[in-house]
Design a protein around this motif. Structure first.
Motif, short mmCIF file in Angstrom:
data_model
loop_
_atom_site.label_atom_id
_atom_site.label_comp_id
_atom_site.label_asym_id
_atom_site.label_seq_id
_atom_site.Cartn_x
_atom_site.Cartn_y
_atom_site.Cartn_z
N LYS A 1 11.76 10.91 -8.85
CA LYS A 1 11.98 11.34 -10.22
C LYS A 1 11.00 10.62 -11.15
N PRO A 2 10.72 11.19 -12.32
CA PRO A 2 9.83 10.48 -13.24
C PRO A 2 10.30 9.07 -13.57
N GLU A 3 11.59 8.84 -13.57
CA GLU A 3 12.09 7.50 -13.88
C GLU A 3 11.88 6.50 -12.75
N ASP A 4 11.38 6.98 -11.61
CA ASP A 4 11.01 6.07 -10.53
C ASP A 4 9.61 5.50 -10.73
N THR A 5 8.92 5.95 -11.75
CA THR A 5 7.59 5.44 -12.06
C THR A 5 7.67 3.95 -12.38
N ALA A 6 6.90 3.16 -11.65
CA ALA A 6 6.93 1.71 -11.80
C ALA A 6 5.91 1.08 -10.87
N VAL A 7 5.70 -0.20 -11.06
CA VAL A 7 4.97 -0.98 -10.07
C VAL A 7 6.00 -1.49 -9.07
N TYR A 8 5.74 -1.25 -7.80
CA TYR A 8 6.65 -1.65 -6.73
C TYR A 8 6.10 -2.90 -6.04
N TYR A 9 6.97 -3.89 -5.91
CA TYR A 9 6.58 -5.18 -5.36
C TYR A 9 7.32 -5.47 -4.07
N CYS A 10 6.60 -6.02 -3.14
CA CYS A 10 7.18 -6.52 -1.90
C CYS A 10 7.56 -7.98 -2.09
N GLY B 1 7.99 -2.19 -19.97
CA GLY B 1 9.01 -2.55 -20.93
C GLY B 1 10.37 -2.84 -20.35
N LYS B 2 10.47 -2.85 -19.03
CA LYS B 2 11.77 -3.11 -18.39
C LYS B 2 11.68 -4.33 -17.49
N GLU B 3 12.84 -4.85 -17.14
CA GLU B 3 12.89 -5.98 -16.23
C GLU B 3 12.67 -5.52 -14.78
N SER C 1 0.86 -1.19 0.00
CA SER C 1 0.00 0.00 0.00
C SER C 1 0.89 1.23 0.00
N GLY C 2 0.27 2.37 -0.29
CA GLY C 2 1.00 3.64 -0.23
C GLY C 2 1.41 4.20 -1.56
N GLY C 3 1.17 3.47 -2.63
CA GLY C 3 1.51 3.99 -3.94
C GLY C 3 0.55 5.08 -4.37
N GLY C 4 0.87 5.72 -5.48
CA GLY C 4 0.00 6.76 -5.98
C GLY C 4 0.74 7.70 -6.91
N LEU C 5 0.11 8.83 -7.15
CA LEU C 5 0.68 9.86 -8.02
C LEU C 5 1.38 10.92 -7.16
N VAL C 6 2.60 11.24 -7.51
CA VAL C 6 3.37 12.24 -6.77
C VAL C 6 4.15 13.09 -7.76
N GLN C 7 4.36 14.34 -7.42
CA GLN C 7 5.12 15.23 -8.28
C GLN C 7 6.62 14.97 -8.15
N PRO C 8 7.37 15.29 -9.18
CA PRO C 8 8.83 15.16 -9.07
C PRO C 8 9.35 15.94 -7.86
N PRO D 1 1.17 -8.36 -4.89
CA PRO D 1 0.60 -8.01 -6.20
C PRO D 1 1.16 -6.72 -6.77
N GLY D 2 1.80 -5.91 -5.92
CA GLY D 2 2.39 -4.67 -6.40
C GLY D 2 1.51 -3.45 -6.16
N THR D 3 2.17 -2.31 -6.11
CA THR D 3 1.46 -1.03 -5.99
C THR D 3 2.10 -0.05 -6.98
N GLN D 4 1.24 0.68 -7.67
CA GLN D 4 1.71 1.59 -8.72
C GLN D 4 2.22 2.90 -8.11
N VAL D 5 3.40 3.30 -8.53
CA VAL D 5 3.94 4.62 -8.18
C VAL D 5 4.15 5.38 -9.48
N THR D 6 3.53 6.55 -9.57
CA THR D 6 3.67 7.39 -10.75
C THR D 6 4.21 8.74 -10.33
N VAL D 7 5.34 9.11 -10.91
CA VAL D 7 5.96 10.40 -10.61
C VAL D 7 5.81 11.29 -11.85
N SER D 8 4.97 12.30 -11.70
CA SER D 8 4.66 13.14 -12.85
C SER D 8 4.12 14.48 -12.38
N SER D 9 4.39 15.50 -13.15
CA SER D 9 3.83 16.81 -12.84
C SER D 9 2.54 17.04 -13.62
#
Length: 119
Positions: free
Chosen positions: A86-95, A41-43, A6-13, A111-119
């Motif tokens: 940073k925007p490049e930290d945008t990813a699904v984060y898994y425990c 698209g990444k590992e 838990s705790g993922g979401g949209l955050v500004q750079p 199952p993962g939680t989405q983190v999106t870094v964007s303005s």
């Protein structure tokens, strides 16, 4: 066995987020806990890990300085504090929980939680 992030979401750079992972169904004290992430698209890559005994932490060089992993044995939980995002930290984060000793064959994922870094 359950790992619930838990705790993922949209955050500004430049912002911060704290991810939580609640663990149940296994002996938390016998598992190394880690956070991984996977961007489109990444590992999947390691973000941070913390051992079950003395709580030693490990961070890939690219993650050092901005991310901090911690665990709470009383709550069977692991946390990831992320700062200066940073925007490049945008990813699904898994425990992840990896067994040690006699349990070393066990490897569990949330199952993962989405983190999106964007303005």
């Amino acid at each position: 066995v359950q790992l619930v992030e838990s705790g993922g979401g949209l955050v500004q750079p430049g912002g911060s987020l704290r991810l939580s992972c609640a663990a149940s169904g296994f002996t938390f004290s016998s598992y190394t806990m880690s956070w991984f992430r996977q961007a489109p698209g990444k590992e999947r890559e390691l973000v941070a890990s913390i051992t079950n005994t003395v709580g030693s932490t490990n961070y890939p060089d690219s993650m050092k300085g901005r991310f901090t992993i911690s665990r709470d044995a009383a709550k069977n939980a692991v946390y990831l504090q992320m700062n200066s995002l940073k925007p490049e930290d945008t990813a699904v984060y898994y425990c992840n929980a990896k067994g040690t000793g006699l349990r070393r064959a066990n490897n569990y994922w949330g199952p993962g939680t989405q983190v999106t870094v964007s303005s």
